[in-house]
Design an enzyme around this catalytic site. Structure first.
Site, mmCIF file in Angstrom:
data_model
loop_
_atom_site.group_PDB
_atom_site.id
_atom_site.type_symbol
_atom_site.label_atom_id
_atom_site.label_comp_id
_atom_site.label_asym_id
_atom_site.label_seq_id
_atom_site.Cartn_x
_atom_site.Cartn_y
_atom_site.Cartn_z
ATOM 1 N N TYR A 1 -4.901 -11.657 -20.459
ATOM 2 C CA TYR A 1 -6.739 -12.768 -19.422
ATOM 3 C C TYR A 1 -4.873 -14.424 -19.819
ATOM 4 C CZ TYR A 1 -10.134 -11.386 -17.624
ATOM 5 O OH TYR A 1 -11.330 -10.404 -16.558
ATOM 6 N N GLU B 1 -5.433 -16.804 -17.094
ATOM 7 C CA GLU B 1 -6.512 -17.255 -16.121
ATOM 8 C C GLU B 1 -5.938 -19.202 -15.796
ATOM 9 O OE1 GLU B 1 -10.614 -17.753 -15.980
ATOM 10 O OE2 GLU B 1 -10.908 -15.529 -15.269
ATOM 11 N N ASP C 1 3.754 -13.340 8.219
ATOM 12 C CA ASP C 1 3.604 -12.649 7.167
ATOM 13 C C ASP C 1 3.936 -11.591 7.724
ATOM 14 O OD1 ASP C 1 2.340 -10.293 6.049
ATOM 15 O OD2 ASP C 1 0.462 -10.392 7.090
ATOM 16 N N THR D 1 3.583 -9.170 0.992
ATOM 17 C CA THR D 1 3.768 -7.815 -0.195
ATOM 18 C C THR D 1 5.084 -8.103 -0.780
ATOM 19 O OG1 THR D 1 4.150 -6.342 1.855
ATOM 20 C CG2 THR D 1 1.508 -6.476 0.714
ATOM 21 N N LYS E 1 7.126 -3.633 -0.333
ATOM 22 C CA LYS E 1 7.198 -2.872 0.781
ATOM 23 C C LYS E 1 9.027 -2.772 0.742
ATOM 24 C CE LYS E 1 3.400 -3.438 3.198
ATOM 25 N NZ LYS E 1 2.505 -4.600 2.735
ATOM 26 N N ARG F 1 3.341 -3.164 -6.831
ATOM 27 C CA ARG F 1 2.252 -3.183 -5.921
ATOM 28 C C ARG F 1 1.775 -4.682 -5.971
ATOM 29 N NH1 ARG F 1 0.285 -0.304 -1.688
ATOM 30 N NH2 ARG F 1 1.654 1.210 -2.560
HETATM 31 N N1 DSN Z 1 -1.244 -1.785 5.549
HETATM 32 C C1 DSN Z 1 0.161 -2.008 5.118
HETATM 33 C C2 DSN Z 1 0.936 -1.249 6.095
HETATM 34 O O1 DSN Z 1 0.866 -0.058 6.098
HETATM 35 O O2 DSN Z 1 1.373 -1.272 7.290
HETATM 36 C C3 DSN Z 1 -0.270 -3.111 5.992
HETATM 37 O O3 DSN Z 1 -0.256 -3.852 4.618
#
Ligand code: DSN
Length: 425
Positions: A54, A56, A200, A226, A229, A235
């Protein structure tokens, strides 16, 4: 005492399912544009003992003892994120892209404020204002879309919309938009309304840090992404921005909406950021786009329509209307051929989201495996054969065999076979 048994002995059921997933990945074409394949080093960090702790708070300001190494890890992750993207302050604690976006809304806005974001069927994400998401429930959303003729975001139209609706925040960025986003034009729209601009870039992050897609960092007040990707990390989420908005946003990430940060994931993010800082990552990012362009051309050559006529990124949306089938049927047929995609709406889709008129495909994962432009015609061929033969099991089985042999040329996890489970074990 804690068990020291390997997973295959401790939990053969889960171990076997992991092994089956390894087999699935090994012999199928992963064309979901938001997925990728992380390195062994990222996997190792994500699977490390850091999961136990932890922490925090933030480095130097924790609510738990024993955080000295975690402080160093989190600082490294933040420093590397800033090296990659630029910007003033980074927060690596969001558990996901949705959490990152929620922290921005809660940090910068009041419930009921007006927000402009891309509509879901025009490439936006649930957190960009969908009615079924917190964003659409708590805020007054004005959705914008692509121009019906060009299928591109037209920032002149978006400036006009911003002047009319005076939003407090404008969101740019998308999950299903293949072209370059005009971040400078979005800044003009935000300035016209006195609004914050949030970019984003979850989908484009790896391309941006690889220098093959424009960066929003000089235009947006805050950039969310994120990490899993095109950026090819574990993740998770990341927020980067200017100091003043980030002060408010970081207070929302913790203690506003999250408790303990996932330190194993943060360490894995740091490892991935280090990888993305290497010169090879630039080559990887360029190859993702080269492959996507070649794949789009291969599909178009075979009579398939691509939304907006092509791609400048890692992703494309096939408009299936001219093929006389819907996205759900195409997704199933491609699945039977060992090609993983997701059905996706096209702009102003006449079909509901569970059916759709399109499929979304992308090249980040196959590029990570080593596929090159010279493979893309074969990939286009099997996609087209699977879709056009969606009701012909023999043709789908033949396409499946071709996919398997194509994947055999680019080994992925064969060295792991038997690690987690084996019939003898
Ligand atoms: N769910 C994602 C995607 O597949 O584009 C976006 O967060």
């Amino acid at each position: 005492m804690i068990s020291t048994k390997p997973l295959r002995e401790a939990d053969p059921e889960i171990a076997k399912l992991i092994e089956q997933e390894i087999e699935r990945k090994e012999y199928s074409l992963e064309l979901i544009p938001s997925e990728n394949i992380v390195s062994e080093a990222v996997l190792e960090a994500a699977g490390s003992i850091l999961t136990d702790k932890y922490c925090e708070g933030y480095p130097g300001r924790r609510y738990y003892g024993g955080c000295e190494y975690y402080d160093e890890i989190e600082k490294l992750a933040c420093d590397r994120a800033l090296q990659l993207f630029g910007g003033e302050v980074a927060n690596v604690q969001p558990h996901s892209g949705s959490n990152a976006n929620m922290a921005v809304y809660f940090g910068l806005l009041q419930p009921g404020d007006t927000v402009m974001g891309p509509k879901l069927d025009h490439g936006g994400h649930l957190t960009h204002g969908s009615k079924v998401n917190f964003s659409g429930k708590f805020y007054n959303i004005v959705g914008y879309g692509v121009d019906p003729q060009t299928q591109l975001y037209d920032t002149d139209q978006i400036v006009a919309l911003a002047k009319e609706h005076k939003p407090k925040m404008i969101i740019c960025g998308a999950t299903a938009y293949s072209r370059q986003i005009d971040f400078e034009g979005f800044r003009k729209a935000a300035d016209a309304a006195g609004a914050y601009l949030m970019a984003d870039v979850s989908h484009y992050a790896g391309l941006i840090v690889g220098g093959v897609y424009k960066s929003p960092i000089d235009y947006a007040d805050v950039v969310t992404t994120t990490t899993h990707k095109t950026l090819r990390g574990p993740r998770g989420g990341l927020i980067i921005g200017r100091t003043a908005p980030m002060k408010k946003i970081s207070k929302i990430v913790f203690p506003g909406i999250q408790g303990g940060p996932l330190m194993h994931q943060i360490a894995a993010k740091a490892v991935a950021f280090r990888e993305a800082l290497q010169p090879e990552f630039k080559e990887y990012a360029a190859s993702i786009i080269d492959n996507a362009r070649a794949l789009a051309a291969g599909l178009q050559k075979r009579g398939f329509d691509i939304v907006s006529g092509g791609t400048d990124s890692h992703v494309m949306i096939i408009d299936l209307r001219s093929q006389g089938i819907t996205g759900d049927i195409a997704e199933d047929a491609l699945g039977k051929a060992g090609i993983t995609v997701n059905k996706n709406t096209i702009p102003d889709d006449p079909q509901p989201p569970a059916r759709t008129s399109g499929v979304r495909i992308g090249t980040p994962a196959i590029t990570s495996r080593g596929f090159t432009v010279s493979d893309m015609d074969i990939v286009a061929d099997v996609i087209v054969r699977a879709i056009t033969n969606h009701d012909n099991e023999a043709a789908l089985a033949a396409a499946r065999a071709d996919v398997r042999s194509l994947c055999s040329r680019y080994p992925l996890y064969r060295h792991k076979a038997g690690t987690y489970w084996s019939a003898e074990g």
